[in-house]
Design an enzyme around this catalytic site. Structure first.
Site, PDB file in Angstrom:
ATOM      1  N   THR A  31      -3.779   2.968 -11.813  1.00  0.00           N
ATOM      2  CA  THR A  31      -5.127   2.479 -11.544  1.00  0.00           C
ATOM      3  C   THR A  31      -6.020   3.682 -11.299  1.00  0.00           C
ATOM      4  O   THR A  31      -5.800   4.431 -10.344  1.00  0.00           O
ATOM      5  CB  THR A  31      -5.135   1.546 -10.318  1.00  0.00           C
ATOM      6  OG1 THR A  31      -4.141   0.536 -10.495  1.00  0.00           O
ATOM      7  CG2 THR A  31      -6.486   0.894 -10.155  1.00  0.00           C
ATOM      8  N   LYS A 148       5.042   3.404  -9.346  1.00  0.00           N
ATOM      9  CA  LYS A 148       4.097   2.308  -9.480  1.00  0.00           C
ATOM     10  C   LYS A 148       4.558   1.459 -10.667  1.00  0.00           C
ATOM     11  O   LYS A 148       3.903   1.378 -11.712  1.00  0.00           O
ATOM     12  CB  LYS A 148       2.675   2.826  -9.682  1.00  0.00           C
ATOM     13  CG  LYS A 148       1.611   1.815  -9.267  1.00  0.00           C
ATOM     14  CD  LYS A 148       0.265   2.469  -9.076  1.00  0.00           C
ATOM     15  CE  LYS A 148      -0.730   1.474  -8.480  1.00  0.00           C
ATOM     16  NZ  LYS A 148      -2.059   2.087  -8.272  1.00  0.00           N
ATOM     17  N   GLU A 181       3.396   1.932   4.243  1.00  0.00           N
ATOM     18  CA  GLU A 181       2.065   2.017   3.637  1.00  0.00           C
ATOM     19  C   GLU A 181       1.270   0.785   4.042  1.00  0.00           C
ATOM     20  O   GLU A 181       1.764  -0.064   4.796  1.00  0.00           O
ATOM     21  CB  GLU A 181       2.202   2.072   2.105  1.00  0.00           C
ATOM     22  CG  GLU A 181       2.973   0.886   1.523  1.00  0.00           C
ATOM     23  CD  GLU A 181       3.458   1.099   0.100  1.00  0.00           C
ATOM     24  OE1 GLU A 181       3.244   2.203  -0.446  1.00  0.00           O
ATOM     25  OE2 GLU A 181       4.065   0.171  -0.462  1.00  0.00           O
TER      26      GLU A 181
END
Length: 277
Positions: A31, A148, A181
């Site tokens: 992203t 990811k 996170e």
């Protein structure tokens, strides 16, 4: 929305129904933020995509055509979306038929999509946010940790939970009860000139912006440690920051009932890395 999708370099909005990304989440994504006509940290994003592809045993390199497409989108979409917007690059192992077995010949599917910047990110940068600890834990898997990849059901389940009033996002732990996170960003814990960011050796996503912040803190004279963090440690720190590639850096005002002092670091870092919204 179909006008803002490209599949293998062609403006279209469909992929094969037997694509392995759809069938098994067999792939990865990035992203990326576009600002003032350029893709920020493009080399870092593509470099991480190559590393993840290698870890997945999926041969891929960014072609000149793909890089040209990403750069042209960054310029051409400003008129419709403004100076800041998002490009998502999704890579799957391509069409592979039924079953988990890898196809004999791999033809990677590249999907590029364009999205507006979430409007509340500017508010987050200016005012900071509050995190609530999620009841859902991340499973540990060293072969996937830090990537990811497309298997994001844990994050979907986390986001499906309803935050209590006054909270903006979830703080996420793993099954060993270690802080990892937020639901969508990396964490930095600061006390004086000491910075700690949680280890990603079992779970979590090692974001591109996390890497940039580590470099920034070191160059600014901070001592940076990457290590496991447990929830009881959080109250020992003066400041907490979150980072991701879209909102840059935001301050965390509190985690559950633990409050943190305001810091000038988010503004300083966002300005230094040209991330201000």
């Amino acid at each position: 929305m179909s006008a803002l999708l490209w599949v293998n370099g062609v403006r279209q909005d469909t992929v094969s129904a037997v694509d392995r990304g759809l069938a098994y989440g067999d792939g990865l994504f990035a992203t990326m933020r576009c600002s003032k006509g350029r893709v920020l940290f493009l080399d870092a994003h593509l470099g991480r995509a190559v590393q993840t592809s290698q870890r997945l045993g999926m041969p891929w390199q960014a072609s000149a055509q793909l890089i040209g497409l990403l750069n042209s989108i960054a310029i051409e979409q400003q008129q419709d979306l403004g100076s800041d917007f998002c490009i998502k690059l999704l890579l799957s192992r391509g069409v592979g038929g039924r079953g988990y077995q890898l196809p004999e010949h791999v033809s990677v599917t590249e999907v590029v999509s364009v999205h507006p910047m979430p409007s509340h990110y500017r508010h987050w940068q200016m005012n900071g946010i509050a995190l609530q600890t999620s009841p859902i834990r991340l499973g540990g898997q060293t072969r996937l940790a830090g990537m990811k990849h497309l298997n994001r059901l844990e994050q979907v389940l986390i986001k499906a939970q309803v935050l209590d009033k006054g909270f903006d996002d979830w703080l996420v732990l793993d099954t060993q009860e270690q802080v990892i996170e937020s639901s969508m960003a990396n964490l930095f814990l600061i006390k004086d000139k000491q910075v700690v960011t949680p280890s990603m050796h079992l779970a979590g996503v090692a974001g591109v912006m996390r890497e940039q912040l580590i470099y920034w803190f070191i160059e600014a004279g901070f001592n940076v440690a990457i290590r496991p963090v447990i929830p009881s440690e959080l109250s020992q720190f003066d400041h907490v920051l979150l980072s991701n590639s879209l909102f840059g850096v935001v301050g965390v005002n509190r985690i559950d009932q633990c409050r943190f002092a305001p810091s000038g670091l988010p503004l300083q870092i966002n300005q230094a890395l040209t991330l201000s919204l």
